[in-house]
Design a protein around this motif. Sequence first.
Motif, PDB file in Angstrom:
ATOM      1  N   THR A  73       0.942  -1.116  -0.111  1.00 40.70           N
ATOM      2  CA  THR A  73       0.044  -0.066  -0.177  1.00 40.70           C
ATOM      3  C   THR A  73       0.961   1.163  -0.043  1.00 40.70           C
ATOM      4  OG1 THR A  73      -0.142  -0.035   2.484  1.00 40.70           O
ATOM      5  CG2 THR A  73      -1.885  -1.030   1.221  1.00 40.70           C
ATOM      6  N   LYS A  74       0.238   2.342  -0.548  1.00 44.18           N
ATOM      7  CA  LYS A  74       1.141   3.678  -0.609  1.00 44.18           C
ATOM      8  C   LYS A  74       1.923   3.989   0.764  1.00 44.18           C
ATOM      9  CE  LYS A  74       0.647   8.318  -2.392  1.00 44.18           C
ATOM     10  NZ  LYS A  74       1.292   9.090  -1.583  1.00 44.18           N
ATOM     11  N   ASP A  75       1.291   4.125   1.914  1.00 47.47           N
ATOM     12  CA  ASP A  75       1.926   4.305   3.315  1.00 47.47           C
ATOM     13  C   ASP A  75       3.050   3.256   3.539  1.00 47.47           C
ATOM     14  OD1 ASP A  75       0.301   6.465   3.915  1.00 47.47           O
ATOM     15  OD2 ASP A  75       0.036   5.449   5.956  1.00 47.47           O
ATOM     16  N   VAL A  76       2.866   2.008   3.294  1.00 43.12           N
ATOM     17  CA  VAL A  76       3.789   1.003   3.588  1.00 43.12           C
ATOM     18  C   VAL A  76       5.012   1.219   2.568  1.00 43.12           C
ATOM     19  CG1 VAL A  76       4.348  -1.087   3.769  1.00 43.12           C
ATOM     20  CG2 VAL A  76       2.302  -0.391   4.761  1.00 43.12           C
ATOM     21  N   ALA A  77       4.734   1.286   1.252  1.00 45.25           N
ATOM     22  CA  ALA A  77       5.766   1.584   0.353  1.00 45.25           C
ATOM     23  C   ALA A  77       6.822   2.741   0.660  1.00 45.25           C
ATOM     24  CB  ALA A  77       5.163   1.590  -1.032  1.00 45.25           C
ATOM     25  N   GLU A  78       6.143   3.802   0.809  1.00 48.16           N
ATOM     26  CA  GLU A  78       6.946   5.029   1.338  1.00 48.16           C
ATOM     27  C   GLU A  78       7.599   4.918   2.518  1.00 48.16           C
ATOM     28  OE1 GLU A  78       3.894   8.120   0.891  1.00 48.16           O
ATOM     29  OE2 GLU A  78       3.784   8.132  -1.344  1.00 48.16           O
ATOM     30  N   THR A  79       6.995   4.314   3.514  1.00 54.60           N
ATOM     31  CA  THR A  79       7.845   4.133   4.830  1.00 54.60           C
ATOM     32  C   THR A  79       8.879   3.290   4.596  1.00 54.60           C
ATOM     33  OG1 THR A  79       5.711   4.555   5.887  1.00 54.60           O
ATOM     34  CG2 THR A  79       7.651   3.348   7.260  1.00 54.60           C
ATOM     35  N   LYS A  80       8.670   2.261   4.013  1.00 50.22           N
ATOM     36  CA  LYS A  80       9.793   1.316   3.708  1.00 50.22           C
ATOM     37  C   LYS A  80      11.072   1.870   3.095  1.00 50.22           C
ATOM     38  CE  LYS A  80       7.642  -3.170   4.430  1.00 50.22           C
ATOM     39  NZ  LYS A  80       8.319  -3.660   5.620  1.00 50.22           N
ATOM     40  N   ALA A  81      10.687   2.453   1.861  1.00 53.04           N
ATOM     41  CA  ALA A  81      11.570   3.096   0.880  1.00 53.04           C
ATOM     42  C   ALA A  81      12.333   4.279   1.732  1.00 53.04           C
ATOM     43  CB  ALA A  81      10.804   3.894  -0.106  1.00 53.04           C
ATOM     44  N   THR A  82      11.858   5.085   2.465  1.00 48.94           N
ATOM     45  CA  THR A  82      12.356   6.080   3.212  1.00 48.94           C
ATOM     46  C   THR A  82      13.265   5.549   4.287  1.00 48.94           C
ATOM     47  OG1 THR A  82      10.704   7.427   3.134  1.00 48.94           O
ATOM     48  CG2 THR A  82      12.043   8.031   4.925  1.00 48.94           C
ATOM     49  N   ARG A  83      12.948   4.428   5.139  1.00 48.10           N
ATOM     50  CA  ARG A  83      13.570   3.685   6.218  1.00 48.10           C
ATOM     51  C   ARG A  83      15.004   3.327   5.576  1.00 48.10           C
ATOM     52  NH1 ARG A  83      11.727   1.603  11.005  1.00 48.10           N
ATOM     53  NH2 ARG A  83      12.857  -0.335  10.624  1.00 48.10           N
ATOM     54  N   ALA A  84      14.903   2.467   4.246  1.00 41.19           N
ATOM     55  CA  ALA A  84      15.813   1.742   3.682  1.00 41.19           C
ATOM     56  C   ALA A  84      16.916   2.807   2.956  1.00 41.19           C
ATOM     57  CB  ALA A  84      15.348   0.817   2.444  1.00 41.19           C
ATOM     58  N   THR A  85      16.514   3.833   2.542  1.00 39.49           N
ATOM     59  CA  THR A  85      17.260   4.864   1.747  1.00 39.49           C
ATOM     60  C   THR A  85      18.017   5.577   3.041  1.00 39.49           C
ATOM     61  OG1 THR A  85      15.876   5.263   0.123  1.00 39.49           O
ATOM     62  CG2 THR A  85      17.377   7.071   0.788  1.00 39.49           C
ATOM     63  N   ASP A  86      17.558   5.666   4.259  1.00 42.23           N
ATOM     64  CA  ASP A  86      18.169   6.432   5.566  1.00 42.23           C
ATOM     65  C   ASP A  86      18.959   5.403   6.055  1.00 42.23           C
ATOM     66  OD1 ASP A  86      16.329   8.605   5.209  1.00 42.23           O
ATOM     67  OD2 ASP A  86      15.222   8.240   6.997  1.00 42.23           O
ATOM     68  N   ALA A  87      18.966   4.027   6.083  1.00 46.74           N
ATOM     69  CA  ALA A  87      19.838   3.150   6.346  1.00 46.74           C
ATOM     70  C   ALA A  87      21.127   3.421   5.705  1.00 46.74           C
ATOM     71  CB  ALA A  87      19.494   1.961   6.472  1.00 46.74           C
ATOM     72  N   GLY A  88      21.355   3.594   4.410  1.00 47.44           N
ATOM     73  CA  GLY A  88      22.363   3.775   3.374  1.00 47.44           C
ATOM     74  C   GLY A  88      22.912   5.225   3.690  1.00 47.44           C
TER      75      GLY A  88
END
Length: 103
Positions: A73-88
């Motif tokens: 879902t939009k919310d989950v996709a955006e949260t995961k993408a942000t968290r994963a990008t932030d980890a890098g």
Amino acid sequence: MSNIDLKPKTKAKAKIKVERPKLHKVILVNDDYTPREFVVSVLKGEFRMTEDQATKVMLTAHQRGVCVVGVFTKDVAETKATRATDAGRAKGYPLLFTTEPEE
Ligand code: TYC
């Protein structure tokens, strides 16, 4: 006793349109600097992938430039993408995950 019928003869029924929420893809973008093992560890941690799944996704992005990681879902996709990008970013890597709506 009254014979007056108080009940309406026709029932007005509201038609509610139920639509499936649009799903959004999370896309992994290749870069020249993030170590392969780090990409794999982020995929395992944020997207619950096995070592094998994560390695395949990382290699596809490495070879083709991008790879779809999953659909949410939009919310989950955006949260995961942000968290994963932030980890890098926390490690100083330019690792990037983006999202886009599914057709
Ligand atoms: N291309 C990187 C390297 O050779 C590894 C990598 C793969 C980085 C996939 C990002 O989305 C990526 N170290």
